[in-house]
Motif scaffolding. Structure first.
Motif, PDB file in Angstrom:
ATOM      1  N   ASP A 155     -12.143  -2.936  -9.720  1.00 51.07           N
ATOM      2  CA  ASP A 155     -11.758  -0.870 -10.302  1.00 51.07           C
ATOM      3  C   ASP A 155     -11.309  -0.718 -10.555  1.00 51.07           C
ATOM      4  N   GLY A 156     -10.200  -0.956 -10.645  1.00 50.99           N
ATOM      5  CA  GLY A 156      -8.446  -0.087 -11.112  1.00 50.99           C
ATOM      6  C   GLY A 156      -8.181   0.212 -10.022  1.00 50.99           C
ATOM      7  N   PHE A 157      -7.874  -0.010  -9.053  1.00 48.73           N
ATOM      8  CA  PHE A 157      -6.837   0.563  -7.915  1.00 48.73           C
ATOM      9  C   PHE A 157      -6.005  -0.985  -7.652  1.00 48.73           C
ATOM     10  N   VAL A 158      -5.066  -0.312  -7.755  1.00 51.12           N
ATOM     11  CA  VAL A 158      -3.521  -1.443  -7.959  1.00 51.12           C
ATOM     12  C   VAL A 158      -2.462  -0.976  -6.772  1.00 51.12           C
ATOM     13  N   PRO A 159      -2.496  -2.023  -5.665  1.00 53.17           N
ATOM     14  CA  PRO A 159      -1.282  -1.676  -4.554  1.00 53.17           C
ATOM     15  C   PRO A 159      -0.360  -1.506  -4.733  1.00 53.17           C
ATOM     16  N   LYS A 160       0.325  -0.717  -4.035  1.00 49.06           N
ATOM     17  CA  LYS A 160       1.010   0.649  -4.105  1.00 49.06           C
ATOM     18  C   LYS A 160       2.077   0.124  -2.821  1.00 49.06           C
ATOM     19  N   ARG A 161       1.750  -0.453  -1.430  1.00 43.93           N
ATOM     20  CA  ARG A 161       2.414  -0.613  -0.993  1.00 43.93           C
ATOM     21  C   ARG A 161       1.470  -1.259   0.479  1.00 43.93           C
ATOM     22  N   ARG A 162       2.367  -2.168   1.096  1.00 39.49           N
ATOM     23  CA  ARG A 162       2.013  -3.156   2.607  1.00 39.49           C
ATOM     24  C   ARG A 162       1.945  -2.238   3.570  1.00 39.49           C
ATOM     25  N   ALA A 163       0.977  -2.358   4.204  1.00 37.67           N
ATOM     26  CA  ALA A 163       1.982  -1.410   5.873  1.00 37.67           C
ATOM     27  C   ALA A 163       1.457  -3.137   6.982  1.00 37.67           C
ATOM     28  N   THR A 164       1.475  -2.555   7.626  1.00 34.49           N
ATOM     29  CA  THR A 164       0.625  -3.723   9.339  1.00 34.49           C
ATOM     30  C   THR A 164      -0.306  -2.511   9.740  1.00 34.49           C
TER      31      THR A 164
END
Length: 82
Positions: free
Chosen positions: A20-29
């Motif tokens: 739908d167009g969301f992009v990964p920005k950051r991975r957290a625990t």
């Protein structure tokens, strides 16, 4: 009576939102931050990185206006589309 939401895991919801167009920005625990530009603002949501079905409250909060703004109807349309 409205049809209940399907049981989705965090990973399944993550893939749907990317389509739908969301992009990964950051991975957290605790999950993955996703961002999408809507008009003049960025919409940010955190998706749990899990294979377990998300609780109804968590799924509703993610779909709500403060996070993705998709809503239950929008989620059903995404599932049908992809």
């Amino acid at each position: 009576m409205a049809e209940p939401l399907p049981a989705l895991s965090g990973n399944q919801l993550d893939r749907l939102l990317e389509k739908d167009g969301f992009v990964p920005k950051r991975r957290a625990t605790h999950g993955i931050a996703k961002v999408k530009r809507l008009g003049n603002r960025n919409v940010v949501t955190i998706i749990s990185d899990t294979t377990e079905p998300l609780p109804d409250g968590t799924l509703s909060a993610i779909l709500g206006p403060k996070q993705t703004g998709i809503g239950k109807k929008g989620l059903r349309e995404l599932i049908k589309k992809y």
